[in-house]
Design an enzyme around this catalytic site. Structure first.
Site, PDB file in Angstrom:
ATOM      1  N   ARG A  46       0.780  -1.236   0.000  1.00  0.00           N
ATOM      2  CA  ARG A  46       0.000   0.000   0.000  1.00  0.00           C
ATOM      3  C   ARG A  46       0.815   1.292   0.000  1.00  0.00           C
ATOM      4  NH1 ARG A  46      -4.864   0.235   3.969  1.00  0.00           N
ATOM      5  NH2 ARG A  46      -3.199   0.361   5.474  1.00  0.00           N
ATOM      6  N   ASP A  47       2.141   1.219  -0.031  1.00  0.00           N
ATOM      7  CA  ASP A  47       2.941   2.445  -0.110  1.00  0.00           C
ATOM      8  C   ASP A  47       4.202   2.194  -0.928  1.00  0.00           C
ATOM      9  OD1 ASP A  47       3.500   5.138   0.321  1.00  0.00           O
ATOM     10  OD2 ASP A  47       4.514   4.781   2.227  1.00  0.00           O
ATOM     11  N   LEU A  48       4.038   1.493  -2.045  1.00  0.00           N
ATOM     12  CA  LEU A  48       5.166   1.205  -2.909  1.00  0.00           C
ATOM     13  C   LEU A  48       5.550   2.476  -3.654  1.00  0.00           C
ATOM     14  CD1 LEU A  48       6.746  -1.404  -3.518  1.00  0.00           C
ATOM     15  CD2 LEU A  48       5.414  -1.589  -5.612  1.00  0.00           C
TER      16      LEU A  48
END
Length: 186
Positions: A84-86
């Protein structure tokens, strides 16, 4: 800060269940004199963000890095974990050319639904709720911007934005304001 401590523990637990050459290894988590700690492998090299500072990467490197990122994401998704935060800051290129996925602080633990694949509308251990916007603008998927549940496809969208940046030397979604960037993604 209780919220930061929960995120720290979430990251350590999520990364701790993953054992893959393209994901930073976590060896131990715990607390000493009320100070939480995580022991992870020592990496030497630079973030993908720093590698991109000179513009686009050579095509062979792009393909090599993209394959490694895809393999790492696949391993996480197989374990029911959505990052969710690539973003390039959360991808590390070692001196030997190995790409490692870092920072599972916003990771979403999923459950497998009966015949329907991963279900990610469950709250995470970090306390995020459906409807909350989580991630980094410019690499967030449309469902994240809308505050909808994220699944593996969200990471794949972010991966596509990173791939575009590696090959072109420009961000896929970048505007003068956060609102304009979100509108471009949508």
């Amino acid at each position: 800060d209780a919220d930061r401590l929960r995120r720290f523990e979430q990251e350590a637990k999520a990364a701790g269940v993953l054992n893959h050459p393209n994901i930073t290894a976590v060896y131990d988590i715990g607390s000493h004199e009320d100070a939480p700690y995580v022991v992870q492998e020592l990496l030497e090299g630079e973030t993908l963000r720093l590698a991109l500072a000179g513009g686009k990467l050579p095509q062979r490197k792009v393909i090599d890095y993209a394959l490694q990122i895809a393999h790492g994401l696949s391993a996480a998704h197989d374990k029911g974990i959505v990052h969710r935060d690539l973003k390039p800051e959360n991808l590390f290129v070692t001196n030997t050319g190995r790409v490692k996925i870092l920072d599972f602080g916003l990771a979403k633990l999923t459950q497998m639904g009966e015949g329907s694949g991963p279900q990610t509308n469950l709250p995470t251990a970090a306390g995020t709720e459906p409807g909350m916007v989580m991630g980094t603008i410019g690499y967030m998927s449309p469902e994240q911007i809308k505050g909808k549940p994220a699944d593996a496809r969200s990471d794949i969208f972010s991966f596509g934005a990173i791939f575009y940046e590696m090959i072109s030397g420009k961000r896929a979604f970048h505007a003068d304001s956060a609102g304009e960037t979100m509108a471009a993604i949508l």
